[in-house]
Scaffold this motif. Structure first.
Motif, PDB file in Angstrom:
ATOM      1  N   CYS A 151       0.839  -1.212   0.000  1.00 22.11           N
ATOM      2  CA  CYS A 151       0.000   0.000   0.000  1.00 22.11           C
ATOM      3  C   CYS A 151       0.869   1.255   0.000  1.00 22.11           C
ATOM      4  CB  CYS A 151      -0.924   0.010   1.221  1.00 22.11           C
ATOM      5  SG  CYS A 151      -2.229  -1.231   1.196  1.00 22.11           S
ATOM      6  N   THR A 155       1.274   4.131  -3.025  1.00 19.36           N
ATOM      7  CA  THR A 155       1.130   5.569  -2.794  1.00 19.36           C
ATOM      8  C   THR A 155       2.316   6.335  -3.360  1.00 19.36           C
ATOM      9  OG1 THR A 155      -0.120   5.121  -0.775  1.00 19.36           O
ATOM     10  CG2 THR A 155       0.758   7.336  -1.040  1.00 19.36           C
ATOM     11  N   LYS A 200      -9.474  -6.084   2.778  1.00 18.06           N
ATOM     12  CA  LYS A 200      -9.811  -4.970   1.878  1.00 18.06           C
ATOM     13  C   LYS A 200     -10.891  -4.079   2.472  1.00 18.06           C
ATOM     14  CE  LYS A 200     -11.024  -7.532  -1.588  1.00 18.06           C
ATOM     15  NZ  LYS A 200     -10.954  -8.796  -0.833  1.00 18.06           N
ATOM     16  N   LYS A 201     -11.782  -4.669   3.250  1.00 14.80           N
ATOM     17  CA  LYS A 201     -12.853  -3.888   3.879  1.00 14.80           C
ATOM     18  C   LYS A 201     -12.418  -3.309   5.216  1.00 14.80           C
ATOM     19  CE  LYS A 201     -16.646  -6.470   1.735  1.00 14.80           C
ATOM     20  NZ  LYS A 201     -17.838  -7.325   1.970  1.00 14.80           N
ATOM     21  N   PRO A 204      -9.415   1.271   4.814  1.00 15.72           N
ATOM     22  CA  PRO A 204      -9.960   2.101   3.735  1.00 15.72           C
ATOM     23  C   PRO A 204      -9.008   2.255   2.562  1.00 15.72           C
ATOM     24  CG  PRO A 204      -9.161   3.477   5.535  1.00 15.72           C
ATOM     25  CD  PRO A 204      -9.056   2.057   6.000  1.00 15.72           C
ATOM     26  N   ILE A 205      -7.837   1.684   2.673  1.00 16.27           N
ATOM     27  CA  ILE A 205      -6.877   1.712   1.577  1.00 16.27           C
ATOM     28  C   ILE A 205      -6.585   0.276   1.175  1.00 16.27           C
ATOM     29  CG2 ILE A 205      -5.745   3.882   2.224  1.00 16.27           C
ATOM     30  CD1 ILE A 205      -3.574   2.185   3.600  1.00 16.27           C
ATOM     31  N   PRO A 206      -6.125   0.039  -0.026  1.00 14.01           N
ATOM     32  CA  PRO A 206      -5.873   1.036  -1.060  1.00 14.01           C
ATOM     33  C   PRO A 206      -7.033   1.120  -2.042  1.00 14.01           C
ATOM     34  CG  PRO A 206      -4.908  -1.024  -1.701  1.00 14.01           C
ATOM     35  CD  PRO A 206      -5.609  -1.269  -0.386  1.00 14.01           C
ATOM     36  N   ASN A 207      -7.113   2.208  -2.743  1.00 15.93           N
ATOM     37  CA  ASN A 207      -8.005   2.298  -3.886  1.00 15.93           C
ATOM     38  C   ASN A 207      -7.251   1.718  -5.075  1.00 15.93           C
ATOM     39  OD1 ASN A 207      -9.600   2.950  -6.016  1.00 15.93           O
ATOM     40  ND2 ASN A 207      -9.786   5.126  -5.533  1.00 15.93           N
ATOM     41  N   LEU A 208      -7.683   0.584  -5.547  1.00 18.63           N
ATOM     42  CA  LEU A 208      -6.948  -0.110  -6.602  1.00 18.63           C
ATOM     43  C   LEU A 208      -7.346   0.342  -8.003  1.00 18.63           C
ATOM     44  CD1 LEU A 208      -6.851  -3.767  -5.237  1.00 18.63           C
ATOM     45  CD2 LEU A 208      -5.125  -1.989  -5.057  1.00 18.63           C
ATOM     46  N   ASP A 209      -8.179   1.381  -8.080  1.00 18.80           N
ATOM     47  CA  ASP A 209      -8.621   1.881  -9.373  1.00 18.80           C
ATOM     48  C   ASP A 209      -7.468   2.614 -10.068  1.00 18.80           C
ATOM     49  OD1 ASP A 209      -9.953   2.828 -11.544  1.00 18.80           O
ATOM     50  OD2 ASP A 209     -11.121   4.324 -10.460  1.00 18.80           O
ATOM     51  N   ASN A 210      -7.062   2.092 -11.222  1.00 15.02           N
ATOM     52  CA  ASN A 210      -5.964   2.694 -11.969  1.00 15.02           C
ATOM     53  C   ASN A 210      -6.432   3.502 -13.179  1.00 15.02           C
ATOM     54  OD1 ASN A 210      -3.678   1.702 -10.475  1.00 15.02           O
ATOM     55  ND2 ASN A 210      -4.108  -0.330 -11.298  1.00 15.02           N
ATOM     56  N   ASP A 249     -12.601  -6.033 -10.394  1.00 12.11           N
ATOM     57  CA  ASP A 249     -13.128  -5.493 -11.657  1.00 12.11           C
ATOM     58  C   ASP A 249     -14.119  -6.445 -12.312  1.00 12.11           C
ATOM     59  OD1 ASP A 249     -11.659  -7.533 -12.870  1.00 12.11           O
ATOM     60  OD2 ASP A 249     -10.287  -6.196 -13.934  1.00 12.11           O
TER      61      ASP A 249
END
Length: 297
Positions: A151, A155, A200-201, A204-210, A249
């Motif tokens: 993580c 960042t 993952k829940k 609150p990290i990470p946001n894996l949206d690339n 995804d």
């Protein structure tokens, strides 16, 4: 044991102009606290020191196979730095100061110590240290640490991506954002198997949206975010007991026996003003003759 393939994990674009200060920032992704040297050595020593490998085989194999991938990440970031620095100085007699452009660059080690190539240190030139290695011997604690480490690494990659628009750096960072996301998800799934907790829940990290990163979108279109490589022709098949199911995804997770297709390793040109490699044309011809004689040609 490790085997070596003469390829990088992806093909890097050739730079159009030097970017030594950008390379100094990319050094953090190599030898910083959350750089590839840290992820490599954390997982490598954890895999070497892993207890009850047979009993907890899938977890050992997960850490071991990711170790091999991280070796390639160190190589990839190093080559990115090398390409970014290339062309900063110019050939010439020492009296015309052919390396005058170097004195205003952020990392003078790149010019004085390594002849315009990468070094095992961070963006400020501090050497990488083994103090960055965490190998506690407790499996859950090590996996949780690895999740946190990935993580942090993600960042830092996102920040360096935002610092430079250099195409070589962005190609490399885009790829590693995707592959780092694989490792984050893999360690989270391993922790869920052991503890029953959906990590993952819990965090609150990470946001894996690339999707915000242009060069990452290309690799995700190829499905790289759903693939976990064994980096072995025969071994580490049991990681499929952990890396299975559906990716966030919506696609199916897949274990690939082997390695990515890869791309060519850049062949760095000589830098006469750095005396690197320090072989004259006459010396090269003599070396070629010796090699031919030794080969019986």
């Amino acid at each position: 044991m490790f085997t070596r393939i003469n390829k990088l994990q992806i093909e890097l674009p050739m730079p159009k102009s030097p970017d030594a200060n950008g390379a100094a920032a990319v050094q953090e992704l190599l030898g910083g606290k959350y750089g590839e040297m840290s992820t490599l050595n954390n997982y490598m020593f954890q895999s070497f020191n892993f207890r009850q490998k047979k009993k907890f085989r899938p977890f050992y194999e997960l850490i071991a196979s990711i170790t091999a991938e991280e070796l390639g990440h160190v190589e990839l970031v190093s080559n990115t730095i090398n390409l970014m620095i290339s062309g900063t100085t110019f050939p010439g007699d020492p009296d015309i100061t052919p390396m005058q452009n170097a004195k205003d660059k952020r990392n003078s080690y790149h010019f004085i110590q390594t002849a315009q190539t990468s070094l095992p240190g961070d963006s400020m030139g501090r050497p990488w240290t083994g103090d960055n290695v965490f190998s506690s011997g407790n499996l859950v604690l090590d996996l949780l640490h690895n999740f946190f480490l990935e993580c942090g690494a993600r960042t830092h990659k996102m920040r360096v991506y935002s610092m430079t628009d250099n195409p070589v750096a962005r190609e490399m960072v885009g790829y590693l954002l995707v592959r780092g996301g694989v490792h984050i998800l893999a360690y989270a799934k391993a922790l869920e198997v052991i503890t029953g907790v959906d990590v993952k829940k819990m965090l609150p990290i990470p946001n894996l949206d690339n999707s915000k990163f242009e060069t990452a979108r290309k690799f995700e279109a190829e499905g790289s975010q759903r693939k976990l490589y064994t980096f072995s022709a025969e071994d580490y098949k049991q990681i499929g007991q952990i890396w299975k199911g559906v990716h966030p995804d919506g696609g199916q997770l897949e274990v690939i026996q082997g390695t990515p297709q890869g791309g060519p390793v850049p062949d760095l040109e000589e830098i006469p003003e750095e005396f690197a490699p320090g072989i004259t044309e006459d010396m090269f011809q003599e070396i070629a003759k010796r090699l031919q004689r030794s080969a019986g040609i």
